[in-house]
Motif scaffolding. Structure first.
Motif, PDB file in Angstrom:
ATOM      1  N   THR A 155     -27.777  46.808 -17.422  1.00  0.00           N
ATOM      2  CA  THR A 155     -28.344  45.511 -17.031  1.00  0.00           C
ATOM      3  C   THR A 155     -28.932  45.568 -15.626  1.00  0.00           C
ATOM      4  OG1 THR A 155     -26.601  44.528 -18.323  1.00  0.00           O
ATOM      5  CG2 THR A 155     -27.814  43.068 -16.877  1.00  0.00           C
ATOM      6  N   ILE A 156     -28.141  46.097 -14.694  1.00  0.00           N
ATOM      7  CA  ILE A 156     -28.559  46.103 -13.297  1.00  0.00           C
ATOM      8  C   ILE A 156     -29.741  47.055 -13.098  1.00  0.00           C
ATOM      9  CG2 ILE A 156     -26.922  47.870 -12.497  1.00  0.00           C
ATOM     10  CD1 ILE A 156     -26.332  46.114 -10.129  1.00  0.00           C
TER      11      ILE A 156
ATOM     12  N   ILE B 239     -33.009  45.390 -14.661  1.00  0.00           N
ATOM     13  CA  ILE B 239     -33.586  44.255 -13.932  1.00  0.00           C
ATOM     14  C   ILE B 239     -34.243  44.749 -12.649  1.00  0.00           C
ATOM     15  CG2 ILE B 239     -31.469  43.560 -12.698  1.00  0.00           C
ATOM     16  CD1 ILE B 239     -34.066  41.165 -14.134  1.00  0.00           C
TER      17      ILE B 239
ATOM     18  N   GLU C 194     -19.808  41.441 -18.345  1.00  0.00           N
ATOM     19  CA  GLU C 194     -19.926  42.195 -19.602  1.00  0.00           C
ATOM     20  C   GLU C 194     -18.678  43.032 -19.848  1.00  0.00           C
ATOM     21  OE1 GLU C 194     -23.731  44.375 -20.785  1.00  0.00           O
ATOM     22  OE2 GLU C 194     -24.113  43.856 -18.708  1.00  0.00           O
ATOM     23  N   LEU C 195     -18.264  43.769 -18.795  1.00  0.00           N
ATOM     24  CA  LEU C 195     -17.111  44.658 -18.942  1.00  0.00           C
ATOM     25  C   LEU C 195     -15.846  43.857 -19.233  1.00  0.00           C
ATOM     26  CD1 LEU C 195     -17.859  47.155 -16.048  1.00  0.00           C
ATOM     27  CD2 LEU C 195     -17.985  47.632 -18.482  1.00  0.00           C
TER      28      LEU C 195
ATOM     29  N   PRO D  28     -25.960  40.175 -21.120  1.00  0.00           N
ATOM     30  CA  PRO D  28     -26.764  40.768 -20.047  1.00  0.00           C
ATOM     31  C   PRO D  28     -27.882  39.845 -19.565  1.00  0.00           C
ATOM     32  CG  PRO D  28     -27.062  41.972 -22.122  1.00  0.00           C
ATOM     33  CD  PRO D  28     -25.880  41.073 -22.293  1.00  0.00           C
TER      34      PRO D  28
ATOM     35  N   ALA E 181     -26.810  40.667 -10.667  1.00  0.00           N
ATOM     36  CA  ALA E 181     -26.705  41.661 -11.738  1.00  0.00           C
ATOM     37  C   ALA E 181     -25.349  42.346 -11.711  1.00  0.00           C
ATOM     38  CB  ALA E 181     -27.833  42.685 -11.608  1.00  0.00           C
TER      39      ALA E 181
ATOM     40  N   TYR F 182     -23.011  51.603 -18.629  1.00  0.00           N
ATOM     41  CA  TYR F 182     -22.569  50.254 -18.288  1.00  0.00           C
ATOM     42  C   TYR F 182     -23.415  49.611 -17.191  1.00  0.00           C
ATOM     43  CZ  TYR F 182     -20.113  52.320 -14.259  1.00  0.00           C
ATOM     44  OH  TYR F 182     -19.809  52.979 -13.092  1.00  0.00           O
ATOM     45  N   LEU F 183     -24.202  50.409 -16.474  1.00  0.00           N
ATOM     46  CA  LEU F 183     -25.065  49.854 -15.439  1.00  0.00           C
ATOM     47  C   LEU F 183     -26.443  49.448 -15.965  1.00  0.00           C
ATOM     48  CD1 LEU F 183     -24.339  52.136 -12.354  1.00  0.00           C
ATOM     49  CD2 LEU F 183     -23.525  49.837 -12.785  1.00  0.00           C
TER      50      LEU F 183
ATOM     51  N   VAL G 139     -22.828  42.523 -14.885  1.00  0.00           N
ATOM     52  CA  VAL G 139     -22.235  43.731 -15.462  1.00  0.00           C
ATOM     53  C   VAL G 139     -20.721  43.592 -15.513  1.00  0.00           C
ATOM     54  CG1 VAL G 139     -21.891  46.198 -15.139  1.00  0.00           C
ATOM     55  CG2 VAL G 139     -24.132  45.212 -14.732  1.00  0.00           C
TER      56      VAL G 139
END
Lengths: 192, 192, 199
Positions: free
Chosen positions: B74-75, B78, C83-84, C102, C76, B71-72, C80
């Motif tokens: 995206t972060i 980037i 998204e969740l 995203p 970011a 779930y991380l 996230v």
């Protein structure tokens, strides 16, 4: 030097806070995310194969271990029981097999005798107009009332007519249904 | 081999990153007034996108998946892209000044180019293996450059064209891109 | 008073993406339907408001050299989170928007507001700014989505609105239609702003 330390500390604090908050949100949304996923991805198929129930099969879903894969990890299947008056009269669950392009995932509904109440194609990537016709009711309806012995191609002693021009896709669906029905005796023990 | 060829044709022509997948539009419209800046930006994108594709693939499969931190994504991606761009900039400045002179000013813009992050995510979503990731990322970068060069060569003629004042500037550029995209729509069906 | 001004400027003077031509990818990609435009707008607004507030709170703590990196981490994190939350409570929209959820993280509008506004202004003003710009973006995307949906499928929010013999102009829901439609809208904005000069 002090600036550098401050930079590192600030960045580290921001990253840590973000990590803690996100892991909390991740845990907090786990159950609703699973519920939504099942509701929107599996429920349409489940509704197509189960009928005449008064419970919420998603809420009462059961996770079962139905064997092992090549690496020895357990394979889990989620079983949706259809109940009427508190008594389970059919279950729905899914199985996959290789089609012409890629995996085909099929949801099957089975009653206590091991007879199919219906099948529904959940995901596939077969060729539009050819293999993709496995989705159509004319094809899937054939499976209703069949069991582990009869859910085979008519050339091989079963009662399923292959789609013309889509031999591999048909075989994929039959293989998925077959592997689902093979799991049934074990699932039956745990659910009915 | 032919599989990779198909992937390349599909990434450059059929599902062009800008004209069909809508990624990287800001730099695409922002720096396509002149041919030489368009080529420079294109080259910088090819370079960064290929590197970023490889590194994010490794991050996903070597770090995020084993730790259950999907779930991380995206972060993590980037941050990888932002630091990668910084490193590339520093490296080029020190080691290959000529290349830095050509690409330098475009590099900071690339961090917020959604084509880079977009391709990194597509690689994971399509479950490409490492070789496919490299080929797809590179080909997508080439597709971006192709679209940039085509648009720049059209926009260089704008000063001599009689454009209604209402449409001068961004509106006419947008409509030109629309016509380009329409031309690229003709490639549909070239690759299954 | 000035808080109100920070809010309303997002609705006209700096209306994204029409006046500030930024955040084009989501603008073009998800506006095949009014509903998707609305969903994208709301998700972006969520991230924009939160990141603006946090950046404003931290504006005196974050050292200048690492500010962009810090902003990216903050943005970011909220992406996230979005998204969740979408997966948990609005799954069909999550599926529709796909990879563009995203990608909110690289929407230049958000980083732009953090750098140009929230890092220099108090919390309430930053909140108003985020709300205004986010709302403007949401309205623009919904309008663009509405136009493309009506012309491309003859429906608006999935309800038939055109006469029965209307032949859907399916060009509009494909990529070229997105660019052409936005081009014409930007042209229209040019005409309007010339009639109503900025004060």
């Amino acid at each position: 030097m002090r600036d550098l330390i401050k930079m590192v500390v600030v960045l580290a604090v921001i990253c840590t806070t973000s990590g803690v908050v996100l892991s909390y949100v991740n845990t907090a949304t786990e159950a609703p995310r699973e519920y939504q996923y099942i509701k929107f991805v599996q429920e349409p198929s489940m509704k197509a194969v189960l009928s005449d129930y008064d419970n919420d099969p998603i809420k009462e879903r059961i996770k079962l271990v139905v064997g092992e894969n090549e690496e020895g990890n357990p394979i889990e299947t989620v079983v949706f029981p259809a109940k009427k008056g508190g008594k389970t009269h059919a279950v729905a669950y899914s199985a996959t097999a290789k089609g012409y392009h890629d995996l085909i995932e099929v949801m099957v509904g089975v009653d206590p005798d091991g007879t199919l109440t219906g099948i529904s194609i959940m995901t596939h990537t077969e060729t539009p107009g050819l293999g993709a016709r496995i989705e159509e009711p004319e094809f899937t309806d054939q499976f209703q009332g069949l069991d582990v012995d009869t859910a085979k191609l008519s050339d091989e002693g079963g009662q399923v007519d292959a789609l013309s021009g889509a031999t591999f896709s048909t075989a994929g669906v039959i293989a998925a249904v077959g592997s689902a029905l093979e799991q049934f005796p074990q699932i039956k023990k745990e659910t009915f | 081999m032919s599989e990779y060829l198909l992937l390349i044709v599909s990434a450059i022509l059929v599902s062009n990153i800008v004209l069909a997948r809508y990624l990287g539009n800001c730099p695409f419209l922002g720096v396509s007034q002149k041919m030489d800046t368009a080529v420079g930006m294109g080259m910088a994108v090819i370079f960064v996108v290929t590197l970023a594709g490889m590194i994010t693939w490794v991050v996903q499969y070597a770090i995020l998946n084993p730790l259950g931190l999907e779930y991380l994504r995206t972060i993590a991606f980037i941050l990888v892209i932002a630091s990668l761009v910084q490193l590339v900039e520093m490296f080029l400045q020190k080691s290959i000044p000529a290349l830095y002179k050509a690409l330098g000013i475009f590099l900071p813009l690339i961090t917020t180019n959604c084509a880079v992050l977009g391709i990194a995510i597509i690689n994971i979503q399509e479950e490409y293996d490492f070789m496919h990731t490299v080929v797809f990322s590179f080909a997508s970068g080439v597709g971006f450059t192709l679209a940039m060069v085509l648009l720049a060569s059209l926009r260089e003629r704008f000063p001599t064209a009689r454009i209604p004042t209402t449409f001068a500037g961004m509106p006419i550029a947008m409509i030109t891109v629309g016509l380009l995209a329409l031309a690229f729509l003709g490639f549909t069906g070239l690759v299954d | 008073m000035s808080v109100v001004k920070e809010f309303t400027k997002g609705l006209w003077q700096e209306l994204p993406p029409f006046r500030l031509v930024l955040g084009l990818c989501p603008t073009l990609a998800v506006t095949t339907m009014a509903k998707n435009g609305l969903g994208m707008g709301l998700a972006t607004t969520f991230v924009l408001i939160n990141s603006n507030v946090i950046v404003s709170v931290l504006r005196k703590i974050i050292p200048g050299k690492v500010r962009i990196a810090s902003y990216i981490v903050v943005i970011a994190s909220f992406v996230v989170m979005a998204e969740l939350l979408l997966q948990a409570y609005w799954y069909p929209m999550y599926e529709e928007l796909g990879i563009f959820v995203p990608l909110i993280v690289v929407n230049c509008i958000i980083l732009g507001r953090a750098e140009a506004f929230a890092s220099k202004n108090p919390i309430v003003h930053s909140l108003a700014d985020g709300l205004g710009i986010g709302l403007g973006f949401t309205i623009s995307l919904t309008i663009l989505g509405g136009i493309r949906e009506i012309l491309g499928t003859g429906e608006f929010f999935s309800m038939a609105v055109m006469w029965p013999s209307y032949e859907p102009f399916s060009f509009m829901v494909k990529a070229p239609g997105a660019f052409v439609c936005l081009g014409f809208l930007l042209g229209l904005m040019n005409i309007i702003s010339r009639r109503r000069p900025a004060h």
